[in-house]
Design a protein around this motif. Structure first.
Motif, PDB file in Angstrom:
ATOM      1  N   LEU A  88       0.898  -1.259  -0.192  1.00 23.67           N
ATOM      2  CA  LEU A  88       0.026   0.058  -0.041  1.00 23.67           C
ATOM      3  C   LEU A  88       0.966   0.929  -0.201  1.00 23.67           C
ATOM      4  N   GLU A  89       0.224   2.252  -0.713  1.00 22.37           N
ATOM      5  CA  GLU A  89       1.008   3.666  -0.300  1.00 22.37           C
ATOM      6  C   GLU A  89      -0.076   4.519   0.327  1.00 22.37           C
ATOM      7  N   ARG A  90       0.305   5.676   0.957  1.00 25.60           N
ATOM      8  CA  ARG A  90      -0.479   6.549   1.547  1.00 25.60           C
ATOM      9  C   ARG A  90      -0.184   7.962   1.208  1.00 25.60           C
ATOM     10  N   ALA A  91      -1.054   8.782   1.192  1.00 25.15           N
ATOM     11  CA  ALA A  91      -0.975  10.220   1.061  1.00 25.15           C
ATOM     12  C   ALA A  91      -1.326  11.007   2.244  1.00 25.15           C
ATOM     13  N   VAL A  92      -0.488  11.840   2.598  1.00 24.55           N
ATOM     14  CA  VAL A  92      -0.789  12.336   4.134  1.00 24.55           C
ATOM     15  C   VAL A  92      -1.773  13.318   3.683  1.00 24.55           C
ATOM     16  N   ILE A  93      -2.830  13.615   4.545  1.00 24.21           N
ATOM     17  CA  ILE A  93      -3.906  14.532   4.277  1.00 24.21           C
ATOM     18  C   ILE A  93      -4.158  15.385   5.594  1.00 24.21           C
ATOM     19  N   ALA A  94      -3.900  15.069   6.590  1.00 26.43           N
ATOM     20  CA  ALA A  94      -4.039  16.156   7.825  1.00 26.43           C
ATOM     21  C   ALA A  94      -3.046  15.842   8.932  1.00 26.43           C
ATOM     22  N   VAL A  95      -2.870  16.644   9.738  1.00 23.67           N
ATOM     23  CA  VAL A  95      -2.037  16.601  11.011  1.00 23.67           C
ATOM     24  C   VAL A  95      -2.947  17.039  11.981  1.00 23.67           C
ATOM     25  N   GLU A  96      -3.380  16.226  13.221  1.00 24.92           N
ATOM     26  CA  GLU A  96      -4.244  16.589  14.146  1.00 24.92           C
ATOM     27  C   GLU A  96      -3.379  16.661  15.441  1.00 24.92           C
ATOM     28  N   ARG A  97      -3.913  17.508  16.303  1.00 25.38           N
ATOM     29  CA  ARG A  97      -3.644  17.456  17.779  1.00 25.38           C
ATOM     30  C   ARG A  97      -4.596  16.712  18.541  1.00 25.38           C
ATOM     31  N   LEU A  98      -4.381  16.186  19.643  1.00 24.86           N
ATOM     32  CA  LEU A  98      -5.569  15.571  20.643  1.00 24.86           C
ATOM     33  C   LEU A  98      -5.511  16.610  21.645  1.00 24.86           C
ATOM     34  N   HIS A  99      -6.762  16.809  22.053  1.00 23.37           N
ATOM     35  CA  HIS A  99      -7.130  17.967  23.215  1.00 23.37           C
ATOM     36  C   HIS A  99      -7.966  17.179  24.225  1.00 23.37           C
ATOM     37  N   ALA A 100      -7.789  17.691  25.468  1.00 20.00           N
ATOM     38  CA  ALA A 100      -8.584  17.071  26.901  1.00 20.00           C
ATOM     39  C   ALA A 100      -9.922  17.655  26.545  1.00 20.00           C
ATOM     40  N   ALA A 101     -10.879  16.593  26.587  1.00 18.63           N
ATOM     41  CA  ALA A 101     -11.939  16.994  26.919  1.00 18.63           C
ATOM     42  C   ALA A 101     -12.506  16.476  28.224  1.00 18.63           C
ATOM     43  N   VAL A 102     -13.075  17.815  28.807  1.00 19.75           N
ATOM     44  CA  VAL A 102     -13.382  17.754  30.321  1.00 19.75           C
ATOM     45  C   VAL A 102     -14.816  18.342  30.536  1.00 19.75           C
ATOM     46  N   PRO A 103     -15.306  17.686  31.838  1.00 18.40           N
ATOM     47  CA  PRO A 103     -16.642  18.420  32.030  1.00 18.40           C
ATOM     48  C   PRO A 103     -16.617  19.808  32.192  1.00 18.40           C
ATOM     49  N   ALA A 104     -17.691  20.584  31.742  1.00 19.57           N
ATOM     50  CA  ALA A 104     -17.554  22.223  31.817  1.00 19.57           C
ATOM     51  C   ALA A 104     -17.166  22.516  33.286  1.00 19.57           C
ATOM     52  N   GLY A 105     -16.291  23.371  33.463  1.00 23.31           N
ATOM     53  CA  GLY A 105     -15.796  24.086  34.551  1.00 23.31           C
ATOM     54  C   GLY A 105     -14.826  23.001  35.321  1.00 23.31           C
ATOM     55  N   ALA A 106     -14.563  21.882  35.066  1.00 23.29           N
ATOM     56  CA  ALA A 106     -13.742  20.854  35.711  1.00 23.29           C
ATOM     57  C   ALA A 106     -12.321  21.250  35.771  1.00 23.29           C
ATOM     58  N   VAL A 107     -11.530  22.012  34.735  1.00 24.77           N
ATOM     59  CA  VAL A 107     -10.259  22.148  34.513  1.00 24.77           C
ATOM     60  C   VAL A 107     -10.401  23.743  33.937  1.00 24.77           C
ATOM     61  N   PRO A 108     -10.125  24.622  35.048  1.00 21.15           N
ATOM     62  CA  PRO A 108     -10.280  26.014  34.951  1.00 21.15           C
ATOM     63  C   PRO A 108      -9.309  26.709  33.587  1.00 21.15           C
ATOM     64  N   ALA A 109      -8.032  26.052  33.524  1.00 24.02           N
ATOM     65  CA  ALA A 109      -6.872  26.519  32.673  1.00 24.02           C
ATOM     66  C   ALA A 109      -7.339  26.211  31.240  1.00 24.02           C
ATOM     67  N   SER A 110      -6.765  27.149  30.305  1.00 24.17           N
ATOM     68  CA  SER A 110      -6.909  26.891  28.760  1.00 24.17           C
ATOM     69  C   SER A 110      -6.028  25.910  28.370  1.00 24.17           C
ATOM     70  N   SER A 111      -4.991  25.337  29.004  1.00 22.20           N
ATOM     71  CA  SER A 111      -4.185  24.405  28.679  1.00 22.20           C
ATOM     72  C   SER A 111      -3.301  24.023  29.782  1.00 22.20           C
ATOM     73  N   VAL A 112      -3.132  22.543  29.855  1.00 26.27           N
ATOM     74  CA  VAL A 112      -2.640  22.091  30.973  1.00 26.27           C
ATOM     75  C   VAL A 112      -1.486  20.791  30.476  1.00 26.27           C
ATOM     76  N   PRO A 113      -0.586  20.579  31.319  1.00 25.05           N
ATOM     77  CA  PRO A 113       0.217  19.172  31.098  1.00 25.05           C
ATOM     78  C   PRO A 113      -0.736  18.225  31.073  1.00 25.05           C
ATOM     79  N   LEU A 114      -0.364  17.030  30.232  1.00 25.85           N
ATOM     80  CA  LEU A 114      -1.072  15.753  30.462  1.00 25.85           C
ATOM     81  C   LEU A 114      -1.081  15.376  31.805  1.00 25.85           C
TER      82      LEU A 114
END
Length: 308
Positions: A162-188
């Motif tokens: 098989l060959e592959r053509a790269v289409i997109a590069v994505e980041r993974l983000h944390a999905a948390v309950p509303a208000g559970a993590v007040p910061a806009s970014s955190v270490p994992l």
């Protein structure tokens, strides 16, 4: 004698897999449907092609002979398809693609709308599969191309056919309950004490997130194991835990979920996989171009071209 290409593909897959059940699973049919089609193939040929040895099926000498010719016949059909497309001024083709939910919702609508406007002769049909299954379905010929994922933290083996053509590069983000993590970014690592909602380690996604957590210095406490990002985020919205979600998966985000960036990004690459023999198909290259444009419009574009 009239030989069905459909049945020849089943014969080839039976030879590769060794059992009707495994062949059926790889082709996304029931075992009974495959058995019926193989019986019809024997009738078409007028000779015994298979012998049962316990749970496995062994090809007779005639079965092996037909399998060898099946490989040549199916390869010739692919070459003929390519030649016909290259000879046409306006490309006309029907392609079947393997997709999963976030690609189907986040990339395909705009890509296929653009493709239909510019190249109305190209029809793309989709089949939703687990990301782990799509490349095999392309190799086996049941799909023309598929979307595949490769994670920085858990690279996957690649089929040399098989060959592959790269289409997109994505980041993974944390999905948390509303208000559970007040910061806009955190270490994992800061998310270590939360309960997690995560796919099983059998999946690329579940395995990659576990590896990322381990590299960050902790084992996630998984309280709910679900495969779909949409399902995981619905459970996050109910306050049952946290998860990670990709850029394309953000289109599935429900109310009650906050998205928090990770200070050290976890990345994944989305590519289109296709058989080497199909690399020159004009229709395939036009589809790749349309999907790349859709990814670029979302800010997820990748400059890398096809790689084996």
């Amino acid at each position: 004698m009239e030989l069905s290409l459909h049945r020849l593909r089943m014969l080839r897959e039976l030879h590769r897999r060794g059992t009707v059940t495994a062949a059926a699973a790889s082709l996304h049919y029931t075992a009974s449907a495959v058995s019926q089609q193989l019986a019809l193939l024997e009738r078409d040929v007028g000779a015994k092609l298979f012998e049962r040895l316990g749970r496995r099926v062994q090809l007779t000498e005639l079965g092996m002979l037909l399998t060898e010719h099946a490989e040549e016949i199916l390869a010739a059909v692919e070459r003929a398809t390519l030649a016909l497309e290259e000879a046409q001024e306006a490309v006309s083709a029907r392609l079947t693609a393997g997709v999963w939910a976030s690609v189907a919702s986040g990339l395909l609508p705009s890509a296929l709308a653009s493709l239909a406007a510019e190249h109305p002769g190209i029809e793309v049909r989709t089949r939703e599969l687990a990301p782990e299954e799509t490349a095999d379905a392309v190799r086996d010929g049941s799909l023309d191309f598929s979307f595949v994922i490769d994670y920085t933290d858990a690279p996957t083996p690649w089929d040399p056919n098989l060959e592959r053509a790269v289409i997109a590069v994505e980041r993974l983000h944390a999905a948390v309950p509303a208000g559970a993590v007040p910061a806009s970014s955190v270490p994992l690592l800061d998310l270590a004490e939360h309960p997690w909602i995560l796919a099983s380690p059998r999946s690329h996604f579940g395995r990659a997130v576990r590896v990322a957590c381990q590299r960050a210095g902790f084992e996630p406490r998984i309280e709910h194991e679900v495969e779909e990002q949409a399902t995981a985020m619905a459970m996050v919205a109910a306050g049952l835990g946290i998860t990670l979600v990709s850029d394309l998966g953000l289109t599935l985000k429900p109310q009650g979920v906050d998205i928090v960036a990770l200070t050290t990004p976890v990345m994944r690459t989305v590519s289109i996989a296709y058989r080497r023999a199909a690399a020159r198909r004009p229709s395939l290259q036009l589809v790749i171009q349309a999907v790349r444009m859709a990814a670029a419009e979302l800010g997820l574009g990748a400059s890398e071209s096809a790689s084996g």
